[in-house]
Design a protein around this motif. Structure first.
Motif, mmCIF file in Angstrom:
data_model
loop_
_atom_site.group_PDB
_atom_site.id
_atom_site.type_symbol
_atom_site.label_atom_id
_atom_site.label_comp_id
_atom_site.label_asym_id
_atom_site.label_seq_id
_atom_site.Cartn_x
_atom_site.Cartn_y
_atom_site.Cartn_z
ATOM 1 N N GLY A 117 0.803 -1.220 0.000
ATOM 2 C CA GLY A 117 0.000 0.000 0.000
ATOM 3 C C GLY A 117 0.830 1.262 0.000
ATOM 4 O O GLY A 117 0.327 2.337 -0.310
ATOM 5 N N TRP A 118 2.119 1.133 0.348
ATOM 6 C CA TRP A 118 2.994 2.304 0.387
ATOM 7 C C TRP A 118 4.162 2.134 -0.575
ATOM 8 O O TRP A 118 4.811 1.093 -0.603
ATOM 9 N N ARG A 119 4.429 3.164 -1.359
ATOM 10 C CA ARG A 119 5.666 3.286 -2.097
ATOM 11 C C ARG A 119 6.569 4.249 -1.343
ATOM 12 O O ARG A 119 6.087 5.157 -0.663
ATOM 13 N N GLY A 122 8.572 6.756 -2.155
ATOM 14 C CA GLY A 122 8.464 8.180 -2.448
ATOM 15 C C GLY A 122 7.216 8.796 -1.847
ATOM 16 O O GLY A 122 7.255 9.894 -1.269
ATOM 17 N N ALA A 123 6.092 8.095 -1.976
ATOM 18 C CA ALA A 123 4.834 8.602 -1.430
ATOM 19 C C ALA A 123 4.882 8.656 0.094
ATOM 20 O O ALA A 123 4.371 9.598 0.714
ATOM 21 N N PHE A 124 5.504 7.654 0.697
ATOM 22 C CA PHE A 124 5.577 7.636 2.158
ATOM 23 C C PHE A 124 6.431 8.793 2.671
ATOM 24 O O PHE A 124 6.096 9.449 3.654
ATOM 25 N N VAL A 125 7.552 9.059 1.998
ATOM 26 C CA VAL A 125 8.413 10.170 2.401
ATOM 27 C C VAL A 125 7.665 11.491 2.303
ATOM 28 O O VAL A 125 7.756 12.349 3.191
ATOM 29 N N GLN A 126 6.902 11.676 1.220
ATOM 30 C CA GLN A 126 6.134 12.910 1.066
ATOM 31 C C GLN A 126 5.065 13.030 2.144
ATOM 32 O O GLN A 126 4.852 14.112 2.713
ATOM 33 N N ALA A 127 4.385 11.919 2.437
ATOM 34 C CA ALA A 127 3.352 11.949 3.472
ATOM 35 C C ALA A 127 3.960 12.239 4.833
ATOM 36 O O ALA A 127 3.385 12.980 5.644
ATOM 37 N N ALA A 161 15.060 0.439 -6.634
ATOM 38 C CA ALA A 161 15.202 0.525 -5.179
ATOM 39 C C ALA A 161 13.983 -0.099 -4.516
ATOM 40 O O ALA A 161 12.869 -0.022 -5.041
ATOM 41 N N PRO A 162 14.165 -0.720 -3.367
ATOM 42 C CA PRO A 162 13.026 -1.309 -2.655
ATOM 43 C C PRO A 162 12.137 -0.231 -2.053
ATOM 44 O O PRO A 162 12.551 0.925 -1.916
ATOM 45 N N HIS A 163 10.953 -0.606 -1.693
ATOM 46 C CA HIS A 163 10.043 0.336 -1.040
ATOM 47 C C HIS A 163 10.357 0.334 0.461
ATOM 48 O O HIS A 163 9.667 -0.286 1.280
ATOM 49 N N SER A 164 11.429 1.028 0.767
ATOM 50 C CA SER A 164 11.931 1.108 2.135
ATOM 51 C C SER A 164 12.374 2.537 2.406
ATOM 52 O O SER A 164 12.602 3.321 1.479
ATOM 53 N N VAL A 165 12.507 2.861 3.680
ATOM 54 C CA VAL A 165 12.969 4.193 4.074
ATOM 55 C C VAL A 165 13.985 4.058 5.201
ATOM 56 O O VAL A 165 13.978 3.079 5.950
ATOM 57 N N ARG A 166 14.861 5.050 5.287
ATOM 58 C CA ARG A 166 15.803 5.144 6.395
ATOM 59 C C ARG A 166 15.482 6.379 7.203
ATOM 60 O O ARG A 166 15.225 7.448 6.648
#
Length: 471
Positions: free
Chosen positions: A404-406, A408-413, A434-439
């Motif tokens: 449900g989350w990509r 880029g979209a999660f970072v913007q949100a 790149a994987p759908h992950s964040v740091r």
């Protein structure tokens, strides 16, 4: 004197810790708090003013750091005498279940891009040592830096690295730099040859590798990884396909995934690298605890360039990096540094010679590491039900996003909620997937409650993925 400490002193629209600081400074100026006067204990004053102990502790800490107060361990906090030296360490609690420095809420905007160290005494120590250097600079103040003049700093750097598994080296194998990023750039400048050299990196890697290589017009080639790091067969293929000259890696604390390359995998990679005569650049700047395996410099001392810095363990402000070169290869790096900037400023090398071997430094670093662990565990308590990768002694975390989350979209949100984090694509080469992950990093410059509230906002986003479909 109890009339000084009344709740109405906090009748201000600004932060409460600043109001406490203002009252103390004002009473010192009026003489109500004379030099040597003992201030109330943190918890007593917090109770009297109706605020948190962390708020009072923050005010005391900042006044101690600027020399207004003196904290003496076991005795209390006192008004500094005009000719008194600031103590080396502020009187700060070190319990792992509280953060005394910044516990008052300040802002809904929390930047988790890069780590921010907690204040645990390093500012006061550095200020004192800077004062000693200013009063009697060992290197003088009227000549260019020299390698001979910086030798005490290199000796101190060698002592500071004593716990790292680097194999045999001495001060002559060390080059000091303007931080870890400058170290990476210098090593690449010294080694790369030809019109289109290739720099090999992990497929998700510290962006500084890529930035430094691009400045030198080198091609940056990502190499496939698995759970243990770069895959030896993939490395060999990349070497054969490109004019590869150096492999850049972070084997102890992989940035951004927090992975670790075990000893056997390192040995397998060294076999490939030796067959094709590559160099190895090992970035160890993020390791705060003990190393888990021998460094590449121990496994392949003839071709490994080891980089560390004090930015993640003491302070990033001094921009002090350390390169341990292969035996007999220091001269090429020294020339690169001298041709670039002559050498570090002599006050900085004089300071480094004192700081890196100071008897208080190890306890400061341990306190910083422990407090980072407090922040990490708060994040884990909030996000532990998700696919979160963390280590208690590493100041960032890696979150694999749910369906449900990509990224880029999660970072913007997240930014819309006042929390700034990094998407996985920032660690990938431009054309790579790149994987759908964040740091996100530990920012101990904000209060523990602020940090936890920011992580809670991330949790709310994770719990409520977007439902709309763009057409």
């Amino acid at each position: 004197m109890d009339t000084i400490w009344q709740p109405d002193v906090l009748d201000t629209s600004g932060p409460k810790y600043k109001a406490v600081m203002l009252v103390i400074r004002d009473q010192i100026a009026k003489g109500t708090l004379p030099p040597g006067e003992k201030l109330p204990p943190v918890r007593d004053l917090a109770w009297k003013l109706g605020i948190t102990p962390g708020t009072v502790a923050r005010a005391y800490t900042m006044l101690t750091d600027d020399g207004t107060l003196i904290a003496e361990v076991g005795r209390g906090t006192f008004v500094a005498k005009p000719d008194a030296k600031t103590p080396l360490l502020a009187e700060l609690p070190i319990e792992v279940d509280s953060t005394p420095h910044n516990s008052e809420r300040q802002s809904d905007q929390v930047n988790l891009f890069s780590p921010h160290l907690p204040h645990v005494g390093q500012a006061a120590l550095i200020r004192n040592l800077l004062g000693e250097v200013a009063a009697d600079p060992p290197s003088g103040m009227m000549h260019y830096p020299t390698r001979a003049g910086a030798r005490p700093a290199r000796e101190a750097a060698k002592a500071w690295l004593a716990g790292a598994p680097l194999g045999s080296f001495d001060a002559d194998d060390i080059q000091l730099t303007h931080g870890g990023q400058n170290a990476i750039l210098l090593v690449l400048q010294a080694l790369l040859r030809g019109r289109r050299p290739a720099v090999l990196v992990e497929e998700l890697a510290y962006p500084g590798f890529r930035r430094a290589a691009e400045l030198l017009r080198a091609d940056v080639i990502p190499v496939a990884m698995d759970a243990d790091g770069v895959i030896p067969e993939a490395l060999e293929t990349a070497i054969k396909t490109h004019d590869a000259q150096i492999f850049c890696t972070s084997p102890e604390v992989h940035n951004p995934t927090l992975g670790f390359t075990p000893e056997q995998r390192r040995a397998d990679l060294v076999d490939v690298i030796r067959r094709h005569d590559l160099q190895i650049l090992e970035d160890d700047c993020y390791r705060l605890g003990a190393a888990q395996a021998p460094s590449y410099r121990m496994l392949a001392p003839e071709r490994s360039w080891y980089i560390s810095s004090i930015s993640k363990s003491v302070t990033p402000a001094l921009r002090l990096g350390i390169v341990v070169t292969p035996k007999g290869r220091t001269s090429v790096l020294r020339r690169t540094a001298e041709y670039s900037f002559f050498g570090l400023a002599t006050p900085i090398t004089d300071l480094a010679a004192k700081l890196l071997v100071h008897p208080e430094l190890s306890s400061i670093m341990e306190r910083a590491r422990r407090e980072i662990g407090v922040y990490v565990h708060r994040a884990v308590n909030v996000l532990g039900s998700y696919d979160l990768v963390w280590r208690a002694d590493v100041p960032f975390l890696w979150l694999r996003l749910p369906e449900g989350w990509r990224a880029g979209a999660f970072v913007q949100a997240a930014e819309a909620q006042g929390v700034r984090i990094r998407a996985a694509e920032e660690y990938a080469c431009r054309e790579a997937r790149a994987p759908h992950s964040v740091r996100f990093a530990v920012n101990a410059g904000v209060g523990l409650d602020d940090f936890e509230a920011a992580i809670m906002r991330l949790r709310t986003l994770l719990d409520n993925p977007p439902e709309s479909i763009g057409v």
